[in-house]
Design a protein around this motif. Structure first.
Motif, PDB file in Angstrom:
ATOM      1  N   LEU A 203     -14.923 -37.501  -5.555  1.00 35.91           N
ATOM      2  CA  LEU A 203     -15.049 -38.345  -6.738  1.00 35.91           C
ATOM      3  C   LEU A 203     -13.901 -38.087  -7.716  1.00 35.91           C
ATOM      4  O   LEU A 203     -13.367 -39.015  -8.321  1.00 35.91           O
ATOM      5  CB  LEU A 203     -16.392 -38.106  -7.423  1.00 35.91           C
ATOM      6  CG  LEU A 203     -17.609 -38.744  -6.734  1.00 35.91           C
ATOM      7  CD1 LEU A 203     -18.886 -38.317  -7.425  1.00 35.91           C
ATOM      8  CD2 LEU A 203     -17.492 -40.272  -6.721  1.00 35.91           C
ATOM      9  N   SER A 259     -18.123 -45.448  -8.544  1.00 35.45           N
ATOM     10  CA  SER A 259     -19.319 -44.803  -8.004  1.00 35.45           C
ATOM     11  C   SER A 259     -20.072 -45.713  -7.040  1.00 35.45           C
ATOM     12  O   SER A 259     -20.559 -45.267  -5.994  1.00 35.45           O
ATOM     13  CB  SER A 259     -20.253 -44.381  -9.147  1.00 35.45           C
ATOM     14  OG  SER A 259     -19.617 -43.451  -9.976  1.00 35.45           O
ATOM     15  N   LEU A 263     -19.931 -43.533  -3.750  1.00 28.35           N
ATOM     16  CA  LEU A 263     -21.110 -42.696  -3.518  1.00 28.35           C
ATOM     17  C   LEU A 263     -21.858 -43.039  -2.231  1.00 28.35           C
ATOM     18  O   LEU A 263     -22.253 -42.131  -1.492  1.00 28.35           O
ATOM     19  CB  LEU A 263     -22.043 -42.753  -4.722  1.00 28.35           C
ATOM     20  CG  LEU A 263     -21.841 -41.685  -5.802  1.00 28.35           C
ATOM     21  CD1 LEU A 263     -22.842 -41.852  -6.935  1.00 28.35           C
ATOM     22  CD2 LEU A 263     -21.947 -40.279  -5.221  1.00 28.35           C
TER      23      LEU A 263
END
Length: 293
Positions: A203, A259, A263
């Motif tokens: 990330l 994200s 993710l």
């Protein structure tokens, strides 16, 4: 360095056993300050104190314990003189999905980073009022743009930023300055521990190039201490980070976009872990504070 406004002044630094706090202690000592180092791990604090070129005092104290902080403040006054500057640097972090996080561990991050910083100010503010001193609150890049998987840390760092702004407005007319430091990713054991987890490392890697870089602890410490000398209301380390302030309202949408894309891919590769305390400082806090209720 003897021409520094910190020369012959007492400076208090919390979280000084290692990392940014220890490096800042060396920077202010080189400028002629007397240094009080507060934190867990007395042996590590003693080692830092012994390595400094001037007077230093190492005090083992839990900043979430108001009585212990009050006693530490009195010891500093007696041993080194009233502080002219206080750096609220102590902080811990844990990573992982909020829903899977341990509620007590999540709350401990808030207690140390936010409440502990406020209690540090409460203990030493009488001294700063006497010396027309300066309180430097170490916040974070996370104060400007929150990231997933670090909800307690981001909440606490946003909180200390707001606390510092409020405190500044209360004490400015009495000659006390309050600044907020915004360090970016810094090469401390906390960040190195986070990078051992693929999801946290990946990330960060998807942040814009300037924002993903990890800076040496000495580089960040030197910049923060220069801000301390100049009583800056905001200290950005590195300097480019100030450019994030005008666009901070847009950052949540950018983080959300990244994200949503990354993710699911990372979760498919391996489960997202609850990291527990990140780095030796986090482990020391857990050992010192005992079992979670």
């Amino acid at each position: 360095m003897r021409s520094s406004p910190l020369a012959e002044r007492t400076v208090v630094i919390t979280g000084a056993a290692r990392g940014l706090g220890a490096s800042m202690a060396h920077e202010v000592a080189r400028r002629g300050a007397r240094v009080a180092l507060l934190g867990h791990e007395k042996a590590a604090l003693d080692e830092v104190a012994a390595s400094l070129p001037g007077p230093a005092l190492a005090l083992e104290v839990d900043i979430t314990d108001p009585a212990a902080l009050t006693a530490a403040a009195q010891t500093v006054r007696t041993g080194l003189g009233r502080p002219s500057a206080v750096v609220a640097n102590a902080g811990i972090a844990e990573g992982g999905m909020f829903l899977a996080s341990d509620p007590a561990a999540w709350r401990r991050v808030i207690d140390v980073n936010l409440t502990g910083s406020a209690q540090t100010a409460r203990a030493f503010l009488p001294d700063l009022l006497e010396t027309a001193g300066f309180f430097l609150q170490v916040a974070s890049l996370a104060s400007i743009g929150a990231a997933p998987l670090m909800s307690a840390y981001c909440a606490s760092k946003a909180g200390v930023e707001a606390f510092a702004h409020s405190l500044r407005a209360e004490v400015a007319h009495r000659g006390v300055g309050v600044g907020v430091a915004y360090p970016s990713w810094t090469d401390t054991d906390m960040i190195r521990a986070a990078d051992r987890y693929a999801v946290l490392r990946e990330l960060r890697a998807h942040m814009p190039p300037p924002a993903r870089r990890v800076y040496s602890v000495d580089t960040i410490a030197a910049r923060l201490v220069r801000g301390l000398e100049r009583r800056r209301t905001a200290v950005y380390a590195p300097a480019w980070l100030r450019l994030a302030q005008p666009v901070r309202a847009a950052l949540p949408a950018v983080v959300l976009r990244v994200s949503r894309h990354e993710l699911p891919r990372l979760e498919a590769t391996e489960p997202v872990p609850c990291t527990g305390p990140l780095g030796a400082g986090g482990s020391a806090d857990r050992a010192a504070s005992g079992p979670r209720p």
